[in-house]
Design an enzyme around this catalytic site. Sequence first.
Site, PDB file in Angstrom:
ATOM      1  N   ASP A  67       0.868  -1.320  -0.122  1.00  0.00           N
ATOM      2  CA  ASP A  67       0.079  -0.038   0.043  1.00  0.00           C
ATOM      3  C   ASP A  67       0.818   1.459   0.165  1.00  0.00           C
ATOM      4  OD1 ASP A  67       0.825  -0.300   2.682  1.00  0.00           O
ATOM      5  OD2 ASP A  67      -1.139  -1.413   3.066  1.00  0.00           O
ATOM      6  N   ASP A 136      -8.124  -2.554  14.234  1.00  0.00           N
ATOM      7  CA  ASP A 136      -9.531  -2.979  13.572  1.00  0.00           C
ATOM      8  C   ASP A 136      -9.791  -4.053  12.909  1.00  0.00           C
ATOM      9  OD1 ASP A 136      -8.332  -1.870  11.366  1.00  0.00           O
ATOM     10  OD2 ASP A 136      -9.884  -0.117  10.858  1.00  0.00           O
ATOM     11  N   HIS A 138      -7.817  -4.805  10.199  1.00  0.00           N
ATOM     12  CA  HIS A 138      -7.437  -4.696   8.638  1.00  0.00           C
ATOM     13  C   HIS A 138      -6.242  -5.392   8.292  1.00  0.00           C
ATOM     14  CE1 HIS A 138      -5.132  -0.596   9.810  1.00  0.00           C
ATOM     15  NE2 HIS A 138      -4.167  -1.515   9.210  1.00  0.00           N
ATOM     16  N   GLU A 143      -9.983  -2.224   5.282  1.00  0.00           N
ATOM     17  CA  GLU A 143     -10.722  -1.557   6.567  1.00  0.00           C
ATOM     18  C   GLU A 143     -12.076  -2.471   6.615  1.00  0.00           C
ATOM     19  OE1 GLU A 143      -8.983  -0.045   8.494  1.00  0.00           O
ATOM     20  OE2 GLU A 143      -8.388   1.951   7.814  1.00  0.00           O
TER      21      GLU A 143
HETATM   22  C1  F6R Z   1       1.032  -1.399   6.013  1.00  0.00           C
HETATM   23  C2  F6R Z   1      -0.022  -2.227   6.194  1.00  0.00           C
HETATM   24  C3  F6R Z   1      -0.937  -2.122   7.481  1.00  0.00           C
HETATM   25  C4  F6R Z   1      -0.138  -2.557   8.859  1.00  0.00           C
HETATM   26  C5  F6R Z   1      -0.954  -2.241   9.861  1.00  0.00           C
HETATM   27  C6  F6R Z   1      -0.283  -2.630  11.206  1.00  0.00           C
HETATM   28  O1  F6R Z   1       1.836  -1.484   5.041  1.00  0.00           O
HETATM   29  O2  F6R Z   1      -0.179  -2.910   5.377  1.00  0.00           O
HETATM   30  O3  F6R Z   1      -1.797  -3.192   7.330  1.00  0.00           O
HETATM   31  O4  F6R Z   1       0.593  -3.595   8.769  1.00  0.00           O
HETATM   32  O5  F6R Z   1      -1.794  -1.137   9.988  1.00  0.00           O
HETATM   33  O6  F6R Z   1       0.514  -1.322  11.298  1.00  0.00           O
HETATM   34  P1  F6R Z   1       1.602  -1.134  12.574  1.00  0.00           P
HETATM   35  O7  F6R Z   1       2.524  -2.186  12.464  1.00  0.00           O
HETATM   36  O8  F6R Z   1       2.118   0.103  12.679  1.00  0.00           O
HETATM   37  O9  F6R Z   1       1.067  -1.751  13.942  1.00  0.00           O
END
Ligand code: F6R
Length: 266
Positions: A67, A136, A138, A143
């Site tokens: 992403d 949440d 995702h 989401e």
């Molecule tokens: C980022 C991604 C997100 C993160 C998730 C957890 O490339 O794909 O799904 O892996 O938001 O983020 P952290 O590791 O910062 O808790």
Amino acid sequence: MEVIILSSPEAVSQMGGRILAHQIARCPASVLGLATGQTMVGVYRYLVEQHCQRGLDFSALHSFNLDEYVGLGPSHPCSYHSYMAQQLFNHINIERENTHIPDGLCSDVMAHCREYEQAITAAGGIDLQLLGLGDDGHIGFNEPSSSLSSRMRIKTLTPMTRRVNRREFPPGESTPLHVLTLGVANIMEARHCLLLAFGANKAPAVQTMVEGPINAMCPASVLQQHPHCTLVIDEAAGAFLQLADYFRFVYEHKPAWQRALLEGSP
Ligand code: F6R
């Protein structure tokens, strides 16, 4: 789904790093799906150490990130382009043309998403997809309420994700509203999914993804249907799991050959 519960966030990062390093050593021309965020910092540090100290070779590797924020160019310090350069790419011998990150400035989003998916297919598909977990539920930035058949597209972040990701931005700069993300179906096409999570904030989402029903309100729960998914978490993230003792028992009694298949010989 294999659930491995370890004692600390450091142990989670180390094991994530070992699994990736083993994949790269075993198959140097692998196609990796990469993620960003706090969870991956220790993983990429481990890979950089393996490169510098043990000569782990990234020269034939291909990578596709999940992403990118819409509106942030590669040189923006908070873009995932900058994150990947700082955390990993600047320190290893990967060929830059073999690395792919969605273009947050693309003018035709639908065409860009189509081309990004085609590039993954042309590379032979993703061998190992690294995933973090949103508070949440995702994965990527799919989401809650994302279609479990979704493909790469633009998504609007939830207020919760924007609040959590606020820490990536300097005071005064707001978290972007939109991202480009691979879809749930793209993630499910990877041959092996490796999801890492640590910390008490992740405990509700971990419990729902592992033990709840498969449901678009927790997109990560779809991984219950993936034929090869490994979940590595720390005790805090696993605190709400009803089957935690069983998962610990399974891992402790895992045959050595099976452990070596996952992360190589110690
Ligand atoms: C980022 C991604 C997100 C993160 C998730 C957890 O490339 O794909 O799904 O892996 O938001 O983020 P952290 O590791 O910062 O808790």
